[in-house]
Motif scaffolding. Structure first.
Motif, short mmCIF file in Angstrom:
data_model
loop_
_atom_site.label_atom_id
_atom_site.label_comp_id
_atom_site.label_asym_id
_atom_site.label_seq_id
_atom_site.Cartn_x
_atom_site.Cartn_y
_atom_site.Cartn_z
N GLN A 240 -8.84 -11.45 -16.80
CA GLN A 240 -10.30 -11.59 -16.85
C GLN A 240 -10.80 -12.73 -15.96
O GLN A 240 -11.91 -13.22 -16.14
CB GLN A 240 -10.79 -11.79 -18.29
CG GLN A 240 -10.51 -10.60 -19.20
CD GLN A 240 -11.22 -9.35 -18.73
OE1 GLN A 240 -12.43 -9.33 -18.59
NE2 GLN A 240 -10.45 -8.30 -18.44
N ALA A 241 -9.99 -13.16 -15.02
CA ALA A 241 -10.39 -14.19 -14.07
C ALA A 241 -11.10 -13.53 -12.89
O ALA A 241 -10.90 -12.34 -12.62
CB ALA A 241 -9.16 -14.95 -13.57
N VAL A 242 -11.91 -14.29 -12.20
CA VAL A 242 -12.58 -13.79 -11.01
C VAL A 242 -11.52 -13.51 -9.95
O VAL A 242 -10.72 -14.39 -9.63
CB VAL A 242 -13.60 -14.82 -10.49
CG1 VAL A 242 -14.24 -14.35 -9.20
CG2 VAL A 242 -14.65 -15.10 -11.55
N PRO A 243 -11.48 -12.29 -9.41
CA PRO A 243 -10.46 -12.01 -8.40
C PRO A 243 -10.75 -12.72 -7.08
O PRO A 243 -11.90 -13.03 -6.77
CB PRO A 243 -10.53 -10.49 -8.22
CG PRO A 243 -11.91 -10.13 -8.66
CD PRO A 243 -12.31 -11.12 -9.70
N VAL A 244 -9.71 -12.98 -6.34
CA VAL A 244 -9.85 -13.58 -5.02
C VAL A 244 -10.71 -12.66 -4.16
O VAL A 244 -10.56 -11.44 -4.18
CB VAL A 244 -8.45 -13.76 -4.37
CG1 VAL A 244 -8.57 -14.23 -2.95
CG2 VAL A 244 -7.62 -14.73 -5.19
N SER A 245 -11.63 -13.24 -3.41
CA SER A 245 -12.52 -12.48 -2.56
C SER A 245 -11.74 -11.67 -1.51
O SER A 245 -10.69 -12.11 -1.04
CB SER A 245 -13.48 -13.43 -1.83
OG SER A 245 -14.18 -12.78 -0.81
N VAL A 246 -12.28 -10.52 -1.16
CA VAL A 246 -11.62 -9.70 -0.13
C VAL A 246 -11.55 -10.42 1.21
O VAL A 246 -10.70 -10.12 2.03
CB VAL A 246 -12.32 -8.32 0.03
CG1 VAL A 246 -12.17 -7.50 -1.23
CG2 VAL A 246 -13.78 -8.48 0.40
N ILE B 186 -2.61 -12.17 0.73
CA ILE B 186 -3.59 -13.20 1.10
C ILE B 186 -3.22 -13.80 2.45
O ILE B 186 -2.05 -14.08 2.71
CB ILE B 186 -3.65 -14.30 0.01
CG1 ILE B 186 -4.18 -13.68 -1.26
CG2 ILE B 186 -4.45 -15.49 0.47
CD1 ILE B 186 -5.06 -14.49 -2.11
N SER B 187 -4.22 -13.99 3.28
CA SER B 187 -4.00 -14.59 4.60
C SER B 187 -3.50 -16.02 4.44
O SER B 187 -3.92 -16.74 3.53
CB SER B 187 -5.32 -14.59 5.37
OG SER B 187 -5.21 -15.36 6.54
N THR B 188 -2.63 -16.43 5.32
CA THR B 188 -2.12 -17.81 5.26
C THR B 188 -3.24 -18.82 5.46
O THR B 188 -3.13 -19.95 5.01
CB THR B 188 -1.02 -18.03 6.31
OG1 THR B 188 -1.53 -17.66 7.60
CG2 THR B 188 0.20 -17.21 5.99
N ARG B 189 -4.33 -18.41 6.11
CA ARG B 189 -5.47 -19.31 6.29
C ARG B 189 -6.18 -19.59 4.97
O ARG B 189 -6.90 -20.56 4.86
CB ARG B 189 -6.49 -18.73 7.26
CG ARG B 189 -5.96 -18.53 8.65
CD ARG B 189 -7.02 -18.04 9.61
NE ARG B 189 -7.90 -17.05 9.02
CZ ARG B 189 -9.20 -16.96 9.31
NH1 ARG B 189 -9.76 -17.78 10.14
NH2 ARG B 189 -9.94 -16.02 8.76
N ARG B 190 -6.03 -18.71 3.99
CA ARG B 190 -6.74 -18.83 2.73
C ARG B 190 -5.81 -19.04 1.54
O ARG B 190 -6.21 -18.93 0.40
CB ARG B 190 -7.56 -17.55 2.48
CG ARG B 190 -8.54 -17.19 3.55
CD ARG B 190 -9.73 -18.14 3.54
NE ARG B 190 -10.76 -17.71 4.45
CZ ARG B 190 -11.90 -17.15 4.08
NH1 ARG B 190 -12.15 -16.93 2.83
NH2 ARG B 190 -12.79 -16.82 4.99
N TYR B 191 -4.56 -19.35 1.78
CA TYR B 191 -3.54 -19.42 0.73
C TYR B 191 -3.64 -20.70 -0.11
O TYR B 191 -3.36 -20.69 -1.30
CB TYR B 191 -2.16 -19.31 1.37
CG TYR B 191 -1.02 -19.30 0.40
CD1 TYR B 191 -0.70 -18.16 -0.32
CD2 TYR B 191 -0.26 -20.44 0.20
CE1 TYR B 191 0.36 -18.14 -1.21
CE2 TYR B 191 0.80 -20.44 -0.69
CZ TYR B 191 1.10 -19.28 -1.40
OH TYR B 191 2.14 -19.28 -2.28
N ARG C 162 -7.20 -14.16 11.08
CA ARG C 162 -8.12 -14.71 12.07
C ARG C 162 -8.57 -13.70 13.12
O ARG C 162 -9.57 -13.89 13.79
CB ARG C 162 -7.51 -15.93 12.75
CG ARG C 162 -6.42 -15.60 13.73
CD ARG C 162 -5.89 -16.81 14.44
NE ARG C 162 -5.22 -17.67 13.50
CZ ARG C 162 -5.09 -18.98 13.66
NH1 ARG C 162 -5.56 -19.56 14.71
NH2 ARG C 162 -4.47 -19.69 12.76
N ASN C 163 -7.83 -12.59 13.26
CA ASN C 163 -8.19 -11.55 14.22
C ASN C 163 -9.02 -10.44 13.59
O ASN C 163 -9.32 -9.45 14.24
CB ASN C 163 -6.93 -10.97 14.86
CG ASN C 163 -6.16 -12.02 15.62
OD1 ASN C 163 -6.75 -12.86 16.30
ND2 ASN C 163 -4.85 -12.02 15.47
N GLY C 164 -9.36 -10.58 12.29
CA GLY C 164 -10.15 -9.57 11.62
C GLY C 164 -9.34 -8.44 11.02
O GLY C 164 -9.90 -7.48 10.50
#
Length: 155
Positions: A93-99, A113-118, A105-107
């Motif tokens: 019931q936690a807020v899921p990580v945003s898509v 999860i991207s290493t930029r957002r880990y 970084r290239n879209g």
């Protein structure tokens, strides 16, 4: 004679420097000059109520509404994902990580999860129950629209 006038000038400069108030001050530090060491205030217990908070400015990452001290977040393991991973959020019931956290970084959309957002606490922080240091008059777009609708004449 020259030595005596240099000594007098030096003595006067030292006396003026000793009597002058400190020039380097910062309003957020209070009366303590910047060049002096300040004793930081003791931190209270982090907010731990799991209540989602309004954001303080547009595009602000959500704050963490629970304690995270002792959470392991390193290249081998991320404790946050025990509850916030998209596959586990229905159960927890936690807020899921945003898509957005699954885009590199290239879209390119990734399966993990991207290493930029880990490392979550690069952007998301736990909330402390302290007085705000500066005033904040930010209003989210919903509040602005609601006020505009309330102030416009009814037809």
């Amino acid at each position: 004679m020259l030595a005596r006038s240099c000594a007098l000038a030096c003595a006067l400069a030292c006396a003026a420097a000793a009597a002058a108030p400190p020039l380097l001050q910062d309003a957020m530090r209070g009366p303590i000059p910047i060049l002096d060491n300040a004793v930081p205030p003791r931190l209270a217990n982090a907010v731990n109520d799991d209540q989602r908070r309004m954001r303080n400015y547009d595009m602000q990452p959500p704050i963490i509404p629970h304690r995270v001290d002792g959470y392991q977040v390193d290249r081998n393991f991320n404790k946050c994902l025990d509850c916030h991973a998209r596959a586990r959020s229905e159960f927890s019931q936690a807020v899921p990580v945003s898509v957005t956290h699954y885009i590199d970084r290239n879209g390119k959309v990734l399966a993990q999860i991207s290493t930029r957002r880990y490392f979550c606490q690069q952007c998301h922080v736990a909330q402390e129950p302290v007085r705000a240091l500066v005033t904040n008059t930010f209003e989210d777009v919903d509040t602005v629209l609601r006020k505009a609708a309330a102030s416009s004449p009814q037809r």
